[in-house]
Motif scaffolding. Sequence first.
Motif, mmCIF file in Angstrom:
data_model
loop_
_atom_site.group_PDB
_atom_site.id
_atom_site.type_symbol
_atom_site.label_atom_id
_atom_site.label_comp_id
_atom_site.label_asym_id
_atom_site.label_seq_id
_atom_site.Cartn_x
_atom_site.Cartn_y
_atom_site.Cartn_z
ATOM 1 N N GLN A 74 0.800 -1.232 0.000
ATOM 2 C CA GLN A 74 0.000 0.000 0.000
ATOM 3 C C GLN A 74 0.832 1.282 0.000
ATOM 4 N N SER A 77 1.830 3.687 -5.023
ATOM 5 C CA SER A 77 0.602 4.017 -5.767
ATOM 6 C C SER A 77 0.341 2.952 -6.832
ATOM 7 N N ALA B 164 -0.238 4.790 3.227
ATOM 8 C CA ALA B 164 -1.072 4.198 2.179
ATOM 9 C C ALA B 164 -1.207 5.214 1.064
ATOM 10 N N ALA B 165 -0.690 4.857 -0.091
ATOM 11 C CA ALA B 165 -0.740 5.790 -1.223
ATOM 12 C C ALA B 165 -2.189 6.021 -1.628
ATOM 13 N N PRO B 166 -2.516 7.243 -2.030
ATOM 14 C CA PRO B 166 -3.895 7.497 -2.473
ATOM 15 C C PRO B 166 -4.239 6.640 -3.687
ATOM 16 N N THR B 167 -5.455 6.144 -3.744
ATOM 17 C CA THR B 167 -5.821 5.210 -4.817
ATOM 18 C C THR B 167 -6.674 5.854 -5.907
ATOM 19 N N ASP B 171 -4.946 10.818 -8.436
ATOM 20 C CA ASP B 171 -3.583 10.613 -7.927
ATOM 21 C C ASP B 171 -2.803 9.634 -8.799
ATOM 22 N N ILE B 172 -3.503 8.610 -9.256
ATOM 23 C CA ILE B 172 -2.837 7.572 -10.062
ATOM 24 C C ILE B 172 -2.264 8.153 -11.350
ATOM 25 N N TYR B 175 1.337 9.321 -11.990
ATOM 26 C CA TYR B 175 2.429 8.394 -12.257
ATOM 27 C C TYR B 175 2.426 7.858 -13.689
ATOM 28 N N ILE B 194 -8.699 2.219 -9.530
ATOM 29 C CA ILE B 194 -8.724 1.624 -10.875
ATOM 30 C C ILE B 194 -9.897 0.645 -10.966
ATOM 31 N N ASP B 195 -10.113 -0.119 -9.893
ATOM 32 C CA ASP B 195 -11.234 -1.075 -9.902
ATOM 33 C C ASP B 195 -12.565 -0.349 -10.107
#
Lengths: 574, 227
Positions: A74, A77, B164-167, B171-172, B175, B194-195
């Motif tokens: 987690q 990212s 915990a990286a933001p999902t 945010d994604i 990258y 993503i889901d």
Amino acid sequence: MKTSPTNILFINLKRYGDIFNMAHTIKAYKQDNPESKISVLVFKEFVKAANAINHIDEVFTIDREQILTFKKNQIFSDGLALNLFENEIHQLKRDTHWDIVFNYSNDRVSTHITSLLKEHSTKHMGIRFNSYCNVEYSNEWALLFNDVLTDLKYSPVSFVDTYNQIATTELKDEGIPLKTKEEYNKTTHLNFSEIRRMEEGECEIKIIGVQVSASSNYKMIPRSELIALIDELYMTPEYFPVLLGAPTERDREIINDINSEFNNSLVSIEADFIALSSVLLNLDALVTPDTSVKHVADLLKVPTVEISLGESPLFKQGTMNLKSVIVTPHISLRSFKKKEVEGSRELKDLNYKIKYTDIISALQYIMGEISDFSNEKISHDVTIYQPHTDGIGRYLMPIAGDFNEKIELERLCARALIHYKTTNKDDLTLLDKISTFDSSLLSNWIEHQKNAITDTSRDLLATLRGIIQLTNEKSSINNFLQALAVLFERCDDASDFIKIPAIRFRSRLEALNTSDLSASAKEVEGLLYEYKSDIQFQVEVIKTLQERMRKNTTTRTRNTSRPGAHDGTIARGL
Amino acid sequence: MEMNHHSNSIQNFKVKSYEVKNSRGGLKVPVVNEVHLHSMYDPVKEAKTFMSKYETSFESKNKVLVFGLGYAYHIYELCKILERNHGGNYQVVVIEPNEQVYRDCIKYNLFPNKNIKVFSGFDLERVYAERDLIDFLISKPAIISHPASFELYRTYFEKFMKYAAPTGIADITKYIESKELRSYLYSDSNARSIDHYLRDNVLTKEKLNSSHDHLLLAYSHLSNGEF
């Protein structure tokens, strides 16, 4: 004139064994299309196997381990995982147009990758999704591979043959499809020559490699039998056993443990995949429970006793080498599903069925020291199979030990049906072999099939009537759907021979680009007529089988010295 | 004695005071919120004793993540051990929340050598956005904590470890290098993951009309281990 494709991509997202297995098809394809440029896409963790295969011009990888590290941890990212995956897939699209994309591993990931490359390729082999996410099959074999073989416990055709048929090529015996290093070849040859020179007495020495490990403990030859096997080889003047293992701590421990039973006097070899080829090429024969090593030996045509255990699917991925044999616990006792095997003590313990004496007998057979097993005592519930050839490739026949004629009959007749369906003719050699099975069993089976075919034909006609009379009225739609449901019941028939056309029909129906059956009535009707043709193939196979049986009976009557009916245990080649 | 007072609150940690003292032997010692980050008697001896227990641990590991820089006396000793075992082939990454401490460490010429990279700042999202840090963490380094720094910034380091990286898609996309994929994802930049994006934008589609649909589905099956 046939234009040979110049740029082909094989997508294989499986493990070592399957990557090596792909070398059969790559070799055959390259021989048919020498100008082709062959690329492969594999997971980075198995790239060593791809690098060991000849004729591959470029290897692309997906770093699954890193993607999963990003995804599962987690602190990272998910964007990092997706970005890495996109970058890797982007390599397949950059400055490249693929003449063919071969979805070799046929899993969900490879199928979506094949689908996304649609704009960057002329055609595909295997399956891919269309824009409605329905499956597009490249040919009949792709359908068979994706939908039919997955539903049959005892596959009537091998994967290698299926891949070759999907690629419209065939198994080629000539040529070595694996890379070897000259220095390894030389060193191994010198070392093995030295062993032969030192050990040679009155007879010529045969060096037998024994692979000590497999991917799971339950796929391994039990320690006591392994030691007894090596002891027997050690004590036989014409044999010289060599222990083989991967350069891993686990294999090293196993080898040291076994060697300690022989006062550390045994020769053992640790070899990675490139070195393994050099070692295997210098052996006279190999005994292996490890499927990856078996695949490599197969490619190098090393006579092998393959010990098939655990979930290893012998009818799908067993040896293709005509000089090799497979020793297996009785197939009716086995499961070919990993989860089932892992969850059952009984299934895991099947490796104890095979005794070292079975392996020695099999070894003597492949070494040509015995011509059949008539004087050999094969353990109860153990069968020895050997590959045979017919018009669509290689298939396994039981040549010794216990076997269930009904299962074999079903499997081989299913093969005969596939043969007829794909080549439009019978394979008389195969049907001749089947006709030597117990005559009352054959008669009962044929009677049963005839009844089943009559019932299926009746249900099929009812469904055809339903589609012809289809209107927008609810009752008419219901009638058709009910008839269709009855027809679908054949997909779960106990007989593979009956099941195959039914599963094929269901798959073709599911692949239609429609959610409204009545709007696609013509296409459905066409599929029903295809099913009807398949039933006709079944009739033809049964008819020919009956003819061969009659011919066989006449020959037997004339030649009374020929052995009689089989009782389910054979000690003589069929 | 130099004194530099900070009253700015950075995230949950408040630097109420920061001063630099001299040890008995004349070596600089940072004092944050009245906590001495090194020994006032002999910071070098303290660092040697502290690192000596790791001497054998680094025979096989050449990458080390250190929580807490201070004035790097322990880092200097760590590098000596790593050099003994791996020559110049090693890498040390230090997480130091207090940028002032890091700056002063350099200013007083106490920063040891070239194989060290420091990520500094109280904003964890900014620290975790550093690609070099990500690449380093993937290599599964050994981890050690400088006790005084760890105690002082305990909450920060605990958050670092449990980060915990933001999902969310917004945010994604930061990258994602591909312009086309970024623009495809922007179509639902509010999606929580993503889901969720897949569920709401791809699986509901009648027709998969973009190759990115297949890319995302392939990624989803791969990363969820569904074959």
